[in-house]
Design a protein around this motif. Structure first.
Motif, short mmCIF file in Angstrom:
data_model
loop_
_atom_site.label_atom_id
_atom_site.label_comp_id
_atom_site.label_asym_id
_atom_site.label_seq_id
_atom_site.Cartn_x
_atom_site.Cartn_y
_atom_site.Cartn_z
N GLU A 85 50.50 23.44 37.92
CA GLU A 85 49.30 23.50 38.75
C GLU A 85 48.79 24.94 38.77
O GLU A 85 49.56 25.87 38.58
CB GLU A 85 49.65 23.16 40.20
CG GLU A 85 49.97 21.73 40.45
CD GLU A 85 50.38 21.52 41.90
OE1 GLU A 85 49.75 20.72 42.57
OE2 GLU A 85 51.33 22.20 42.34
N ASN A 86 47.52 25.10 39.03
CA ASN A 86 47.00 26.42 39.36
C ASN A 86 45.90 26.19 40.38
O ASN A 86 44.72 26.06 40.04
CB ASN A 86 46.47 27.13 38.10
CG ASN A 86 45.99 28.53 38.41
OD1 ASN A 86 45.98 28.94 39.58
ND2 ASN A 86 45.57 29.27 37.39
N VAL A 87 46.29 26.13 41.64
CA VAL A 87 45.34 25.72 42.69
C VAL A 87 44.31 26.80 42.99
O VAL A 87 43.39 26.56 43.77
CB VAL A 87 46.07 25.34 44.00
CG1 VAL A 87 46.99 24.16 43.77
CG2 VAL A 87 46.83 26.51 44.59
N THR A 88 44.45 27.96 42.34
CA THR A 88 43.42 29.01 42.54
C THR A 88 42.53 29.12 41.31
O THR A 88 41.71 30.02 41.21
CB THR A 88 44.07 30.38 42.82
OG1 THR A 88 44.90 30.72 41.70
CG2 THR A 88 44.92 30.33 44.08
N GLN A 89 42.68 28.21 40.38
CA GLN A 89 41.84 28.24 39.18
C GLN A 89 40.37 28.09 39.59
O GLN A 89 40.04 27.25 40.41
CB GLN A 89 42.24 27.08 38.27
CG GLN A 89 41.50 26.99 36.97
CD GLN A 89 41.63 28.24 36.13
OE1 GLN A 89 40.77 29.11 36.15
NE2 GLN A 89 42.76 28.35 35.42
N THR A 90 39.50 28.92 39.01
CA THR A 90 38.07 28.83 39.35
C THR A 90 37.20 28.61 38.12
O THR A 90 35.99 28.43 38.24
CB THR A 90 37.59 30.12 40.05
OG1 THR A 90 37.99 31.23 39.26
CG2 THR A 90 38.17 30.24 41.46
N ASP A 91 37.79 28.65 36.94
CA ASP A 91 37.02 28.46 35.71
C ASP A 91 36.44 27.03 35.70
O ASP A 91 37.18 26.05 35.70
CB ASP A 91 37.95 28.67 34.51
CG ASP A 91 37.23 28.54 33.18
OD1 ASP A 91 36.15 27.90 33.14
OD2 ASP A 91 37.76 29.07 32.19
C1 LIG Z 1 45.24 30.70 37.81
O1 LIG Z 1 43.83 30.87 37.70
C2 LIG Z 1 43.40 32.19 37.95
C3 LIG Z 1 41.87 32.18 37.98
O2 LIG Z 1 41.35 31.74 36.74
C4 LIG Z 1 43.96 33.11 36.88
O3 LIG Z 1 43.57 34.43 37.13
C5 LIG Z 1 45.49 33.02 36.91
O4 LIG Z 1 46.02 33.78 35.85
C6 LIG Z 1 45.94 31.58 36.78
N1 LIG Z 1 47.36 31.50 36.98
C7 LIG Z 1 48.18 30.94 36.10
C8 LIG Z 1 49.62 30.92 36.48
O5 LIG Z 1 47.78 30.47 35.04
#
Ligand SMILES: *[C@@H]1O[C@H](CO)[C@@H](O)[C@H](O)[C@H]1NC(C)=O
Ligand SMILES: *[C@@H]1O[C@H](CO)[C@@H](O)[C@H](O)[C@H]1NC(C)=O
Ligand SMILES: *[C@@H]1O[C@H](CO)[C@@H](O)[C@H](O)[C@H]1NC(C)=O
Ligand SMILES: *[C@@H]1O[C@H](CO)[C@@H](O)[C@H](O)[C@H]1NC(C)=O
Ligand SMILES: *[C@@H]1O[C@H](CO)[C@@H](O)[C@H](O)[C@H]1NC(C)=O
Length: 619
Positions: free
Chosen positions: A300-306
């Motif tokens: 998961e990456n719950v902070t993903q904004t792309d």
């Molecule tokens: C999660 O998404 C953020 C925003 O795009 C990015 O900076 C970060 O590297 C990502 N984290 C992982 C573990 O992929």
């Protein structure tokens, strides 16, 4: 293309040691691939010293009876309806025979492989042996090459096809690694980002051929006007969807029920976006998250904004979690690597998993409903597609329903079609069906829209801004349960296509439809609209969760494989027939909708109370 002649030298040289008389058994073509997945080209001959971890999947006992076993528990007229099998029953029924094990083992060891090098999987499904490329070329009468992707990634595979002695071929489903590309292991740096998005906003992983069906760019939306039903043509909210399908249901036994949604690679939901959406539309879900079931190291990456990476997962979870009460657990099958269906199924069933000993061969929990909004074309190796489809059938025997987005490009595969010579070409040519959409053991969902100026109480049309995925398989024959409906369509609708454009005898899809246009979502902190069959599948899946809830509450089993039931006369009044629109692709008008089933919107959209009543009436 390199013409392969080397295997002819081997023909006749292999001796079967099993019969009392040694028999000569010529090599026969076991599997081949008709064309390379797009983006790949032949690069160089493989180094003969490279080691290949060869896995040989044996033919499963009774596999030819799979459809019969499934009909016995899924045909609404069967006295055994709903009596799902235990995983142990499935394992025992399909375990390969001792004869298959012996024949394949004897072939390897008489052909120069020391018996100590051959490993059996504990369940007797596969044999494994590490061989050099040159040994593999001799055993399989083929040549291995290094293929290169446009983006620089490399992949080892054999050219065209591979061969087995005839007496061995009968006992083998497939050998890996040979002609497969779809589950290509990352073979270089930077290859883990498998899903790409083209300028049109359609996603596909060209390397693995897997794409996200959403052909729909998201549009910013005006402030959403509460939950009013007045603007459903422009902003389809959860309330609009409820009104469309009369979907009002209070869950009774959510803790005994489950749904899972599949996401691939770096496609992730954003937690903040889900909260914004739920705050507006289903407050109970604020701060709630799908429960992760990681497959192949999926993260998961719950902070993903792309935007390119959150569009699909946000849409899926906003719809499924939004349409169901907070008490209903919703699972996330997050698949890492370059994986897709094969990896999902490997994680569901260690017996199926061919890459024995790797971390993704785990018996992960099966949810009662599994919603999938990614797809690929029907151009993989034949045996592999059949094996995957059968495996979905085996999982369905235990009561799982696979719900699948039928694609957003009509009868083409993400905009690709077949040229007359069988190569894949953009936007023109013969129709290119979707896989696994053409597998009868899943339920493919097409897309509809509320017409401009219409309300949720008016008839919907097939989506016009993108073409709802549908067509006819070139691999899978048409199952009996849909024959009556499909034959009627082909008889009544005059289609201007010659026999090469599509296959009139194939399994036809989609099976059903649901709304997939102007869907209100939150992405990257903004309300916007999205869509695609990517929305239709989770919407239909959410309704099946409610159906299962009602059945479980009265002591019945979940519905499992629904196709024989939904095409039956018992369900005739369940469907809102869609008769407006078509799905143009491949330089053609595609297929038109028509009264009854059509290859754009299937049987139609569900009327939930009637669907529920029909399923509740079944044993
Ligand atoms: C999660 O998404 C953020 C925003 O795009 C990015 O900076 C970060 O590297 C990502 N984290 C992982 C573990 O992929
Ligand atoms: C093949 O080689 C790998 C890596 O050395 C090893 O882990 C595996 O056990 C070997 N497999 C067999 C069947 O010998
Ligand atoms: C979808 O929404 C747009 C406005 O965002 C509107 O122009 C259009 O009529 C709506 N419906 C359809 C079917 O496109
Ligand atoms: C197949 O046909 C396509 C389209 O006509 C053409 O571009 C391609 O070069 C052909 N390929 C072969 C191998 O003949
Ligand atoms: C048409 O579909 C059938 C399965 O129904 C298959 O056996 C046949 O090979 C297909 N024909 C072509 C030309 O793909």
């Amino acid at each position: 293309m390199v013409f392969l002649s080397s295997f002819f030298c081997l023909a006749g040289a292999v001796v079967s040691v099993l019969g009392s008389e040694p028999q000569l058994s010529p090599h026969v073509l076991h599997e081949h691939r008709r064309s390379l997945p797009s983006g790949w080209s032949l690069h160089r001959r493989a180094d003969p010293e490279t080691t290949l971890p060869l896995s040989i999947a044996l033919v499963q006992s009774n596999i030819d009876s799979l459809e019969e076993y499934l009909l016995d528990i899924a045909d609404p007229d069967s006295p055994n309806y709903g009596k799902h099998w235990t995983p142990a029953q499935v394992r025992d029924t399909f375990r390969p025979s001792q004869e298959s094990i012996d024949v394949v083992h004897a072939w390897l060891t008489t052909d120069g492989v020391h018996p100590e090098r051959v490993q059996f999987s504990p369940d007797g499904m596969h044999l494994r042996v590490n061989v050099s490329v040159s040994e593999a070329e001799r055993l399989l009468a083929t040549e291995y090459y290094v293929y290169q992707h446009e983006d620089g990634a490399e992949h080892l595979a054999c050219q065209h096809g591979y061969h087995l002695p005839e007496h061995v071929s009968r006992h083998v489903e497939l050998v890996k690694p040979t002609i497969q590309f779809t589950s290509a292991k990352p073979s270089g740096p930077g290859v883990s980002t498998s899903i790409k998005r083209s300028d049109l906003g359609r996603m596909r992983a060209r390397r693995s051929g897997v794409h996200k069906p959403s052909g729909v760019p998201t549009h910013p939306a005006k402030a959403v006007e509460g939950n009013s039903l007045d603007h459903c043509d422009e902003q389809v909210t959860l309330d609009c969807l409820r009104a469309l399908y009369d979907f009002y249901y209070d869950l009774q036994v959510p803790d005994q029920n489950s749904i899972g949604v599949v996401e691939l690679g770096a496609q992730n939901y954003n937690g903040h976006d889900l909260d914004l959406f739920f705050k507006k539309f289903n407050e109970g879900r604020v701060n709630d998250r799908p429960k992760l079931i990681s497959i192949d190291g999926g993260k998961e990456n719950v902070t993903q904004t792309d935007d390119d990476l959150i569009g699909e997962a946000n849409l899926d979870f906003e719809l499924v979690m939004g349409l169901l009460d907070v008490a209903q657990p919703v699972y996330l099958y997050q698949i890492g690597r370059d994986g897709f269906v094969d990896d999902l199924l490997s994680a569901f069933d260690t017996q199926y998993c061919i890459d024995i000993g790797t971390k993704h061969c785990k018996d992960k929990p099966h949810t009662n409903v599994v919603s999938i909004s990614y797809g690929t074309g029907e151009d993989g190796p034949h045996n592999e597609m059949i094996r995957q489809c059968n495996e979905m059938g085996k999982v369905a025997l235990t009561g799982v329903t696979f719900v699948y987005a039928s694609g957003d490009n009509g009868p083409s595969n993400a905009g690709e079609c077949f040229a007359a010579n069988g190569t894949e070409v953009d936007d023109v040519g013969n129709f290119f069906p979707d896989f696994p959409g053409t597998c009868q053991y899943l339920t493919a969902v097409g897309s509809t829209q509320i017409n401009t100026g219409s309300s949720p109480y008016d008839p919907e049309s097939a989506t016009a801004d993108f073409a709802s995925g549908g067509g006819f398989s070139n691999v899978f024959a048409r199952p009996r349960f849909q024959e009556r409906h499909v034959a009627r369509y082909l008889k009544n609708v005059e289609l201007p296509y010659g026999p090469n454009v599509f296959n009139r005898t194939g399994r036809a899809y989609p099976d059903v439809a649901a709304n997939g246009w102007n869907i209100t979502v939150v992405a990257d902190g903004e309300f916007s609209t999205s869509g695609g069959t990517s929305a239709s599948a989770p919407i239909f899946a959410a309704m099946l969760v409610a159906v299962n809830d009602a059945r479980i509450a009265v002591g019945k089993s979940p519905v499992g494989w629904i196709n024989p039931a939904i095409y039956s006369h018992w369900f005739a009044s369940v469907w809102n027939d869609i008769t407006d629109g078509s799905n143009p692709a491949c330089g053609t008008d595609g297929f038109p909708t028509a009264p009854g089933w059509d290859p754009v919107t299937g049987l139609g959209t569900p009327n939930f109370p009637r669907m529920l009543a029909r399923f509740l009436a079944l044993p």
